[in-house]
Write a protein that holds these residues in place. Structure first.
Motif, PDB file in Angstrom:
ATOM      1  N   LEU A  97      20.080  -0.307 -21.132  1.00 13.13           N
ATOM      2  CA  LEU A  97      20.610   1.059 -21.154  1.00 13.13           C
ATOM      3  C   LEU A  97      21.004   1.495 -19.750  1.00 13.13           C
ATOM      4  CD1 LEU A  97      21.222   3.666 -22.683  1.00 13.13           C
ATOM      5  CD2 LEU A  97      18.816   4.332 -22.387  1.00 13.13           C
ATOM      6  N   GLY A  98      20.183   1.154 -18.765  1.00 10.80           N
ATOM      7  CA  GLY A  98      20.524   1.487 -17.384  1.00 10.80           C
ATOM      8  C   GLY A  98      21.806   0.816 -16.942  1.00 10.80           C
ATOM      9  N   ALA A  99      22.019  -0.445 -17.348  1.00  9.94           N
ATOM     10  CA  ALA A  99      23.253  -1.150 -17.003  1.00  9.94           C
ATOM     11  C   ALA A  99      24.457  -0.485 -17.648  1.00  9.94           C
ATOM     12  CB  ALA A  99      23.154  -2.610 -17.443  1.00  9.94           C
ATOM     13  N   LEU A 100      24.288   0.013 -18.866  1.00 13.24           N
ATOM     14  CA  LEU A 100      25.386   0.687 -19.552  1.00 13.24           C
ATOM     15  C   LEU A 100      25.724   2.011 -18.878  1.00 13.24           C
ATOM     16  CD1 LEU A 100      27.210   0.392 -22.095  1.00 13.24           C
ATOM     17  CD2 LEU A 100      25.510   1.724 -23.329  1.00 13.24           C
ATOM     18  N   LEU A 101      24.693   2.767 -18.539  1.00 14.46           N
ATOM     19  CA  LEU A 101      24.913   4.090 -17.947  1.00 14.46           C
ATOM     20  C   LEU A 101      25.452   4.021 -16.523  1.00 14.46           C
ATOM     21  CD1 LEU A 101      21.694   5.800 -19.322  1.00 14.46           C
ATOM     22  CD2 LEU A 101      24.034   6.474 -19.847  1.00 14.46           C
ATOM     23  N   SER A 102      25.193   2.917 -15.836  1.00 14.28           N
ATOM     24  CA  SER A 102      25.646   2.796 -14.448  1.00 14.28           C
ATOM     25  C   SER A 102      27.021   2.142 -14.324  1.00 14.28           C
ATOM     26  CB  SER A 102      24.625   1.993 -13.635  1.00 14.28           C
ATOM     27  OG  SER A 102      24.499   0.678 -14.146  1.00 14.28           O
ATOM     28  N   THR A 103      27.636   1.821 -15.462  1.00 12.64           N
ATOM     29  CA  THR A 103      28.966   1.209 -15.465  1.00 12.64           C
ATOM     30  C   THR A 103      29.868   1.972 -16.424  1.00 12.64           C
ATOM     31  OG1 THR A 103      28.488  -0.321 -17.285  1.00 12.64           O
ATOM     32  CG2 THR A 103      27.912  -1.062 -15.054  1.00 12.64           C
ATOM     33  N   GLN A 104      31.099   1.518 -16.524  1.00 17.46           N
ATOM     34  CA  GLN A 104      32.038   2.089 -17.487  1.00 17.46           C
ATOM     35  C   GLN A 104      32.117   1.227 -18.741  1.00 17.46           C
ATOM     36  OE1 GLN A 104      33.535   5.120 -17.039  1.00 17.46           O
ATOM     37  NE2 GLN A 104      32.170   5.149 -15.263  1.00 17.46           N
ATOM     38  N   ALA A 105      31.132   0.373 -18.947  1.00 19.14           N
ATOM     39  CA  ALA A 105      31.160  -0.552 -20.073  1.00 19.14           C
ATOM     40  C   ALA A 105      31.048   0.186 -21.400  1.00 19.14           C
ATOM     41  CB  ALA A 105      30.021  -1.562 -19.953  1.00 19.14           C
ATOM     42  N   GLY A 106      31.697  -0.402 -22.422  1.00 21.79           N
ATOM     43  CA  GLY A 106      31.542   0.101 -23.776  1.00 21.79           C
ATOM     44  C   GLY A 106      30.326  -0.494 -24.447  1.00 21.79           C
ATOM     45  N   VAL A 107      29.912  -1.688 -23.979  1.00 21.80           N
ATOM     46  CA  VAL A 107      28.763  -2.366 -24.565  1.00 21.80           C
ATOM     47  C   VAL A 107      28.101  -3.242 -23.517  1.00 21.80           C
ATOM     48  CG1 VAL A 107      30.217  -4.275 -25.415  1.00 21.80           C
ATOM     49  CG2 VAL A 107      27.980  -3.884 -26.454  1.00 21.80           C
ATOM     50  N   VAL A 108      26.786  -3.315 -23.569  1.00 24.86           N
ATOM     51  CA  VAL A 108      26.009  -4.250 -22.750  1.00 24.86           C
ATOM     52  C   VAL A 108      25.327  -5.225 -23.703  1.00 24.86           C
ATOM     53  CG1 VAL A 108      23.961  -4.516 -21.303  1.00 24.86           C
ATOM     54  CG2 VAL A 108      25.649  -2.760 -20.772  1.00 24.86           C
ATOM     55  N   ILE A 109      25.496  -6.517 -23.404  1.00 19.47           N
ATOM     56  CA  ILE A 109      24.955  -7.576 -24.246  1.00 19.47           C
ATOM     57  C   ILE A 109      23.746  -8.208 -23.564  1.00 19.47           C
ATOM     58  CG2 ILE A 109      25.425  -9.855 -25.250  1.00 19.47           C
ATOM     59  CD1 ILE A 109      28.387  -9.024 -25.384  1.00 19.47           C
ATOM     60  N   GLY A 110      22.665  -8.372 -24.303  1.00 21.16           N
ATOM     61  CA  GLY A 110      21.540  -9.169 -23.833  1.00 21.16           C
ATOM     62  C   GLY A 110      21.877 -10.633 -24.072  1.00 21.16           C
ATOM     63  N   SER A 111      22.164 -11.353 -23.002  1.00 20.94           N
ATOM     64  CA  SER A 111      22.794 -12.669 -23.099  1.00 20.94           C
ATOM     65  C   SER A 111      21.834 -13.806 -22.771  1.00 20.94           C
ATOM     66  CB  SER A 111      24.003 -12.730 -22.157  1.00 20.94           C
ATOM     67  OG  SER A 111      24.583 -14.006 -22.144  1.00 20.94           O
ATOM     68  N   ARG A 112      21.946 -14.873 -23.581  1.00 12.12           N
ATOM     69  CA  ARG A 112      21.173 -16.092 -23.334  1.00 12.12           C
ATOM     70  C   ARG A 112      21.846 -17.004 -22.316  1.00 12.12           C
ATOM     71  NH1 ARG A 112      21.460 -17.392 -29.669  1.00 12.12           N
ATOM     72  NH2 ARG A 112      23.497 -16.474 -29.206  1.00 12.12           N
ATOM     73  N   TYR A 113      23.157 -16.792 -22.092  1.00 13.85           N
ATOM     74  CA  TYR A 113      23.945 -17.813 -21.415  1.00 13.85           C
ATOM     75  C   TYR A 113      24.562 -17.372 -20.094  1.00 13.85           C
ATOM     76  CZ  TYR A 113      23.390 -19.991 -25.971  1.00 13.85           C
ATOM     77  OH  TYR A 113      22.854 -20.521 -27.123  1.00 13.85           O
ATOM     78  N   VAL A 114      24.155 -16.231 -19.563  1.00 17.17           N
ATOM     79  CA  VAL A 114      24.541 -15.879 -18.199  1.00 17.17           C
ATOM     80  C   VAL A 114      23.425 -16.337 -17.269  1.00 17.17           C
ATOM     81  CG1 VAL A 114      26.014 -13.938 -18.843  1.00 17.17           C
ATOM     82  CG2 VAL A 114      23.575 -13.564 -18.467  1.00 17.17           C
ATOM     83  N   PRO A 115      23.709 -16.461 -15.961  1.00 16.32           N
ATOM     84  CA  PRO A 115      22.640 -16.861 -15.036  1.00 16.32           C
ATOM     85  C   PRO A 115      21.409 -15.971 -15.179  1.00 16.32           C
ATOM     86  CG  PRO A 115      24.759 -16.948 -13.927  1.00 16.32           C
ATOM     87  CD  PRO A 115      25.020 -16.340 -15.278  1.00 16.32           C
ATOM     88  N   GLY A 116      20.275 -16.597 -15.304  1.00 23.10           N
ATOM     89  CA  GLY A 116      19.023 -15.872 -15.518  1.00 23.10           C
ATOM     90  C   GLY A 116      18.606 -15.798 -16.968  1.00 23.10           C
ATOM     91  N   GLY A 117      19.559 -16.023 -17.902  1.00 24.87           N
ATOM     92  CA  GLY A 117      19.235 -16.024 -19.315  1.00 24.87           C
ATOM     93  C   GLY A 117      18.455 -17.275 -19.692  1.00 24.87           C
ATOM     94  N   GLN A 118      17.592 -17.152 -20.690  1.00 28.90           N
ATOM     95  CA  GLN A 118      16.737 -18.271 -21.075  1.00 28.90           C
ATOM     96  C   GLN A 118      16.632 -18.387 -22.589  1.00 28.90           C
ATOM     97  OE1 GLN A 118      12.972 -17.279 -19.274  1.00 28.90           O
ATOM     98  NE2 GLN A 118      13.508 -18.210 -17.330  1.00 28.90           N
TER      99      GLN A 118
END
Length: 255
Positions: free
Chosen positions: A120-141
């Protein structure tokens, strides 16, 4: 288990509705709800959309709602119609109820509820329409217990859809995300026709076609501890055919 991010006020007070579709998740649902209600998000509510689960998940949901009537709503659907239909129903009701942000997550505890404040913080601090909890970006597991065939299927599915739809998202089949209400209204739930897991792909494709900004943040994806996966052969076939249908169905959509 990660420690939830402590958001400043008024961010933590935002009207966030977490939509959780359920089918035979009676053993997992109480744990999920307990972890969600423990989050430092007093403006958060939960909407459970149950597809008439034969294991009594609907009754469990009703009991939880009776214990927390101001924070939990239950939608009893007539039967198993698929993940996509349950989400369209649940998200539509969340928007009608005045949610400013809508989260999607599975009931099987594969998605860490403690990641929601940070998302939610990532969404509110950007102009994004959606923030995805991702398995495949750096740091994802991925949980070490996730079977090799599931890893291979997920990796192949992402590559396959990337190639056909040219959507620049690492985790195209991700089911853990937070949307802005305005982004969902722009997409238009009436456009969405996918039923199974390809619902996630169609939503991402529509958001991309409309020019919405999409942000991925890393999460750890856990293997379910109870119950069985809802991935069937029919679901796999639908998912394989869906990219071709999406290119035709939404070819005239533009920002």
């Amino acid at each position: 288990m990660i420690e939830p991010v402590q958001l400043p006020s008024p961010w933590r007070d935002e009207r966030l509705t977490v939509v959780v579709p359920t089918y035979n998740e009676a053993n997992n649902l109480p744990t999920l709800v307990e972890r969600l209600l423990a989050l430092p998000l007093p403006g958060m509510s939960i909407l459970i959309a149950d597809d008439n689960s034969p294991d009594g998940t609907g009754d469990v949901a009703d009991k939880l709602s009776a214990e927390h009537p101001d924070r939990i709503q239950v939608v009893h659907r007539p039967g198993k119609e698929g993940l996509g239909r349950a989400y369209v129903d649940g998200i539509g009701r969340a928007l009608d109820g005045g949610a400013r942000f809508v989260a999607q997550m599975d009931a099987d505890l594969s998605h860490p509820p403690e990641a929601l404040p940070g998302m939610l913080g990532a969404l509110l601090s950007t102009q994004a329409g959606v923030v995805i909890g991702s398995r495949y970006v750096p740091g994802g597991q991925l949980d070490e217990a996730w079977p090799l065939y599931r890893r291979a299927l997920s990796g192949w599915a992402n590559l396959y859809v990337h190639t056909l739809l040219q959507v620049r998202i690492r985790d195209l089949t991700a089911g853990f995300k937070i949307w802005r209400a305005d982004a969902l209204r722009e997409i238009g739930l009436e456009r969405v026709q996918s039923n199974g897991y390809s619902f996630q792909v169609e939503m991402h494709y529509l958001a991309t076609k409309l020019g919405q900004t999409i942000v991925e943040v890393p999460i750890r994806f856990e293997e379910r501890r109870d119950g069985v996966s809802k991935m069937t052969t029919a679901t796999k076939i639908e998912s394989a055919l869906m990219p071709f249908r999406l290119r035709t169905r939404h070819r005239n959509i533009a920002p």
